[in-house]
Scaffold this active site. Structure first.
Site, PDB file in Angstrom:
ATOM      1  N   ASP A 132       0.812  -1.207   0.000  1.00  0.00           N
ATOM      2  CA  ASP A 132       0.000   0.000   0.000  1.00  0.00           C
ATOM      3  C   ASP A 132       0.855   1.271   0.000  1.00  0.00           C
ATOM      4  OD1 ASP A 132      -2.375   1.450  -0.013  1.00  0.00           O
ATOM      5  OD2 ASP A 132      -3.293   0.220   1.545  1.00  0.00           O
ATOM      6  N   GLY A 157      15.373  -3.584   5.175  1.00  0.00           N
ATOM      7  CA  GLY A 157      16.280  -4.267   4.275  1.00  0.00           C
ATOM      8  C   GLY A 157      17.601  -4.581   4.958  1.00  0.00           C
ATOM      9  N   GLU A 180       6.680  -1.236  11.682  1.00  0.00           N
ATOM     10  CA  GLU A 180       8.057  -1.384  11.214  1.00  0.00           C
ATOM     11  C   GLU A 180       8.551  -2.771  11.618  1.00  0.00           C
ATOM     12  OE1 GLU A 180      10.188   0.727   9.623  1.00  0.00           O
ATOM     13  OE2 GLU A 180       8.893   2.495   9.512  1.00  0.00           O
TER      14      GLU A 180
END
Length: 266
Positions: A132, A157, A180
């Site tokens: 989204d 990442g 997160e």
């Protein structure tokens, strides 16, 4: 040179100092192209669990070492970078709306939907997954099929250290807005994270269904989790924690069901 065994040997050698070897450059380019087309991935699930392919991450890092930044444009947008953006979404069977940015070396399976988001090099997004608005899928992160990554979510990442595991979301995971997930956390199949869950490798996880604390770094399959707190072990204060409230049931499935209308027409 498309054989993974040969590619691994060449890239491992380049990592140790042979970066100027033309064969090494070809191996890195080939690896990135295979990642981009979905024939390779930085981590995959085996019978023994998730395995990280460090040599693939080395190839991504080496591509930055010898790459040269160039000016690029797309309509009125322009940028200066070493990594080109993916295109050809119609042929790929992916619905990609304006503002979605996916770098070369990432793979998005057919049937996925990309709102204005960012998918970094080495990442993988499964078919049927919705990423989204303003969500980020970080470098080498692995997102399974039929997931819902809500607005503003950050999927962390990882490139270095090369042996470190990326964040992994298995199939049918729901991640609430502004959450997160970082530091190689694994969210197992069917888990649901409420809005505003912040999860790292050391975030405490309390199972309210059993009354005991679970090992950090992994959200169990079909767990429904919310942000909360736990008393510090010395009793002097409270610390942030993720609370496993329950496991998925029919009501949860109904509330988190993916909207098929959004996926019609590829």
């Amino acid at each position: 040179m498309n054989d993974p065994v040969q590619l691994k040997a060449c890239i491992d050698a380049a990592w140790e100092g042979g970066i100027d070897d033309p064969d090494a450059r070809e191996a890195v380019l080939t690896t990135l192209n295979l990642l981009d087309r979905g024939f390779l991935r930085t981590a995959e699930k085996t019978a023994g669990g998730w395995v990280v392919h460090a040599w693939v991450k080395k190839a991504v890092l080496l591509s930055f070492r010898f790459g040269v930044s160039v000016e690029m444009t797309a309509g009125p947008l322009e940028w200066f970078d070493k990594v080109h953006l993916k295109s050809g979404w119609k042929d790929a069977g992916v619905r990609c709306v304006p503002g979605a940015v996916v770098r070369h070396g990432a793979f998005v399976e057919p049937g996925a939907v990309l709102m204005p988001c960012f998918v970094n090099i080495g990442a993988r997004v499964g078919g049927g997954t919705l990423v989204d608005t303003w969500a980020t899928v970080g470098s080498c992160a692995q997102v399974g099929r039929d997931c819902h990554i809500s607005g503003g979510v950050g999927i962390g990442g990882v490139l270095e250290p090369v042996q470190a595991a990326p964040v992994i979301l298995e199939d049918n995971v729901f991640v609430g807005a502004r959450s997160e997930i970082v530091e190689g956390v694994i969210v197992e199949e069917g888990a649901v994270l409420a809005m505003g869950c912040y999860i790292g490798a050391s975030t405490r996880l309390y199972d309210a269904t059993t009354g005991r604390e679970l090992p950090p770094g992994r959200i169990p399959s079909r767990a429904v989790c919310v942000p909360g707190s736990l008393p510090a072990r010395d009793g002097t204060h409270s610390t942030y924690a993720i609370i496993l409230k329950k496991y998925r049931d029919a009501r949860t499935d109904a509330r988190t069901a993916l909207n098929a209308i959004l996926r019609e027409g590829g």
